[in-house]
Design a protein around this motif. Structure first.
Motif, mmCIF file in Angstrom:
data_model
loop_
_atom_site.group_PDB
_atom_site.id
_atom_site.type_symbol
_atom_site.label_atom_id
_atom_site.label_comp_id
_atom_site.label_asym_id
_atom_site.label_seq_id
_atom_site.Cartn_x
_atom_site.Cartn_y
_atom_site.Cartn_z
ATOM 1 N N SER A 141 49.730 32.797 39.999
ATOM 2 C CA SER A 141 48.537 32.444 40.346
ATOM 3 C C SER A 141 48.718 32.270 42.283
ATOM 4 C CB SER A 141 47.611 31.322 40.019
ATOM 5 O OG SER A 141 47.360 31.461 38.767
ATOM 6 N N PRO A 142 47.893 32.887 43.042
ATOM 7 C CA PRO A 142 46.614 33.621 42.919
ATOM 8 C C PRO A 142 47.032 35.113 42.584
ATOM 9 C CG PRO A 142 46.625 33.026 44.969
ATOM 10 C CD PRO A 142 47.665 32.522 44.238
ATOM 11 N N ALA A 143 48.299 35.674 43.047
ATOM 12 C CA ALA A 143 48.386 36.816 42.809
ATOM 13 C C ALA A 143 48.217 37.505 41.499
ATOM 14 C CB ALA A 143 50.005 37.231 43.339
ATOM 15 N N ARG A 144 48.550 36.602 40.376
ATOM 16 C CA ARG A 144 48.341 37.260 38.981
ATOM 17 C C ARG A 144 46.956 37.702 38.959
ATOM 18 N NH1 ARG A 144 51.155 37.171 34.637
ATOM 19 N NH2 ARG A 144 50.011 36.951 32.384
ATOM 20 N N GLU A 145 45.840 36.863 39.239
ATOM 21 C CA GLU A 145 44.433 36.866 38.987
ATOM 22 C C GLU A 145 43.942 38.266 40.101
ATOM 23 O OE1 GLU A 145 45.435 33.296 37.220
ATOM 24 O OE2 GLU A 145 45.808 33.907 39.386
ATOM 25 N N ALA A 146 44.591 38.421 40.946
ATOM 26 C CA ALA A 146 44.198 39.384 42.341
ATOM 27 C C ALA A 146 44.394 40.947 41.462
ATOM 28 C CB ALA A 146 44.754 39.168 43.502
ATOM 29 N N VAL A 147 45.625 40.910 40.954
ATOM 30 C CA VAL A 147 46.137 41.898 40.245
ATOM 31 C C VAL A 147 45.274 42.339 39.131
ATOM 32 C CG1 VAL A 147 48.097 43.136 39.068
ATOM 33 C CG2 VAL A 147 48.542 42.057 41.296
ATOM 34 N N GLY A 148 44.956 41.332 38.339
ATOM 35 C CA GLY A 148 44.032 41.499 37.283
ATOM 36 C C GLY A 148 42.650 42.239 37.557
ATOM 37 N N ALA A 154 40.421 49.647 38.095
ATOM 38 C CA ALA A 154 41.009 50.916 37.672
ATOM 39 C C ALA A 154 40.574 51.280 36.473
ATOM 40 C CB ALA A 154 42.378 50.740 37.895
ATOM 41 N N ARG A 155 40.478 50.406 35.578
ATOM 42 C CA ARG A 155 39.810 51.009 34.548
ATOM 43 C C ARG A 155 38.692 51.515 34.489
ATOM 44 N NH1 ARG A 155 43.440 46.810 31.963
ATOM 45 N NH2 ARG A 155 42.045 45.187 32.865
ATOM 46 N N ASP A 156 37.662 51.113 35.499
ATOM 47 C CA ASP A 156 36.372 51.460 35.599
ATOM 48 C C ASP A 156 36.328 52.721 36.607
ATOM 49 O OD1 ASP A 156 35.278 49.678 33.879
ATOM 50 O OD2 ASP A 156 34.696 48.187 35.618
ATOM 51 N N GLN A 157 37.535 53.203 37.010
ATOM 52 C CA GLN A 157 37.683 54.328 38.006
ATOM 53 C C GLN A 157 37.111 53.801 39.261
ATOM 54 O OE1 GLN A 157 36.419 57.737 35.902
ATOM 55 N NE2 GLN A 157 38.512 58.057 34.985
ATOM 56 N N ARG A 158 37.342 52.542 39.638
ATOM 57 C CA ARG A 158 36.491 52.223 40.962
ATOM 58 C C ARG A 158 37.535 51.540 41.996
ATOM 59 N NH1 ARG A 158 31.940 48.261 40.453
ATOM 60 N NH2 ARG A 158 33.132 47.212 38.591
ATOM 61 N N ALA A 159 38.808 51.576 41.452
ATOM 62 C CA ALA A 159 39.927 51.129 42.396
ATOM 63 C C ALA A 159 40.192 51.761 43.435
ATOM 64 C CB ALA A 159 41.106 50.539 41.709
ATOM 65 N N ALA A 179 57.790 41.531 33.192
ATOM 66 C CA ALA A 179 57.613 40.322 32.314
ATOM 67 C C ALA A 179 56.415 40.236 31.584
ATOM 68 C CB ALA A 179 57.400 39.256 33.198
ATOM 69 N N ASP A 180 55.445 40.997 31.844
ATOM 70 C CA ASP A 180 53.960 41.372 31.214
ATOM 71 C C ASP A 180 53.154 42.399 31.783
ATOM 72 O OD1 ASP A 180 52.717 40.284 33.555
ATOM 73 O OD2 ASP A 180 53.134 38.139 32.791
ATOM 74 N N ASP A 181 51.980 42.397 31.520
ATOM 75 C CA ASP A 181 51.322 43.738 31.879
ATOM 76 C C ASP A 181 50.536 43.684 33.306
ATOM 77 O OD1 ASP A 181 48.962 41.951 31.250
ATOM 78 O OD2 ASP A 181 48.167 43.342 29.926
ATOM 79 N N HIS A 182 50.705 42.372 33.793
ATOM 80 C CA HIS A 182 50.244 41.979 35.392
ATOM 81 C C HIS A 182 51.072 42.643 36.373
ATOM 82 C CE1 HIS A 182 47.321 39.463 33.223
ATOM 83 N NE2 HIS A 182 46.682 39.313 34.317
ATOM 84 N N VAL A 183 51.177 43.928 36.381
ATOM 85 C CA VAL A 183 51.636 44.753 37.350
ATOM 86 C C VAL A 183 50.784 45.886 37.784
ATOM 87 C CG1 VAL A 183 53.727 46.240 37.833
ATOM 88 C CG2 VAL A 183 53.926 44.325 36.176
ATOM 89 N N LEU A 184 50.592 46.023 39.308
ATOM 90 C CA LEU A 184 49.781 46.909 39.739
ATOM 91 C C LEU A 184 50.265 48.297 39.906
ATOM 92 C CD1 LEU A 184 46.749 47.022 40.684
ATOM 93 C CD2 LEU A 184 47.670 46.407 42.947
ATOM 94 N N GLU A 185 49.934 49.242 39.050
ATOM 95 C CA GLU A 185 50.629 50.611 39.037
ATOM 96 C C GLU A 185 50.211 51.247 40.568
ATOM 97 O OE1 GLU A 185 50.519 54.809 36.627
ATOM 98 O OE2 GLU A 185 49.278 52.997 35.787
#
Length: 231
Positions: A141-148, A154-159, A179-185
């Motif tokens: 945190s807070p990078a984790r939350e920002a990436v989330g 992105a899932r809503d195609q607005r990123a 380590a988990d799915d909190h990675v910004l493609e």
């Protein structure tokens, strides 16, 4: 394409840094050139007018690379906004960015601040975490939350489009593991000195997008060592 480990990159950089060579400035200049070209590509950023770049900045040199690049982009007429997501900030880079007109956003740990900034942006520079982490690559945190937040957009195609600085934050630079799915493609990863092995294998290969190498002057040093990956 050869892929090198983080320790190999740091060892190649060491004599140049000791000699006072401006490796960070070279990296930042190359990064700014790539981003500037992307901002002018209608296939990446439709429309015309002022472009906005959002920097996700961590504590280390990776954040410094992005801040100096942000300074160059602001000087070229782009709007640059910065979310400082680490426990500290690269002071010289932040000063250069602000002097050039970049805006350091308040409350970077607030999801609404991140969401609003991402919706304003045409392009995000992901510099939350580079190759310096020696323990877990998991974002904190807070990078984790920002990436989330940006992943949700992105899932809503607005990123906005995403450019990773050296490596996408959250992947292991050597193995490409996450380590988990909190990675910004990333759509594009701009990497410095030598391609990191983790961009060529494991989950990192798919998360890195198109890889662009910026020469910072250590190519001859890397040519003398065996890469971790050959493709």
């Amino acid at each position: 394409m050869d892929g090198y480990g983080a320790d190999q990159i740091r060892a190649a950089e060491a004599p140049h840094l000791a000699a006072g060579e401006p490796l960070m400035q070279r990296a930042a200049a190359g990064l700014a050139d790539v981003v500037d070209e992307l901002l002018g590509d209608p296939a990446v950023v439709p429309g015309d007018g002022e472009r906005t770049v959002l920097l996700l900045v961590g504590s280390g040199d990776n954040g410094g690379d992005a801040l100096f690049a942000g300074a160059a982009l602001a000087a070229r007429g782009h709007r640059v906004e910065v979310l400082c997501l680490g426990s500290r900030v690269h002071e010289a880079g932040a000063a250069a960015a602000q002097q050039a007109g970049a805006v350091l956003l308040e409350h970077p740990d607030d999801d609404e601040t991140v969401r609003a900034a991402a919706l304003r942006a045409d392009l995000v520079l992901d510099a939350a975490l580079g190759i310096g982490r020696t323990s877990s690559t998991a974002l904190r945190s807070p990078a984790r939350e920002a990436v989330g937040v940006i992943r949700d957009l992105a899932r809503d195609q607005r990123a906005p489009s995403v450019v990773a600085v050296d490596v996408p934050s959250g992947i292991d630079p050597d193995t490409g593991a996450v380590a988990d799915d909190h990675v910004l493609e990333a759509d594009v990863t701009v990497t410095f000195g030598g391609v990191k092995a983790g961009l060529l294998r494991g989950p990192g290969r798919a998360l890195a997008g198109r890889v662009v190498l910026v020469d910072v002057g250590i190519g001859a040093d890397l040519a003398a060592v065996e890469p971790l990956v050959r493709t």
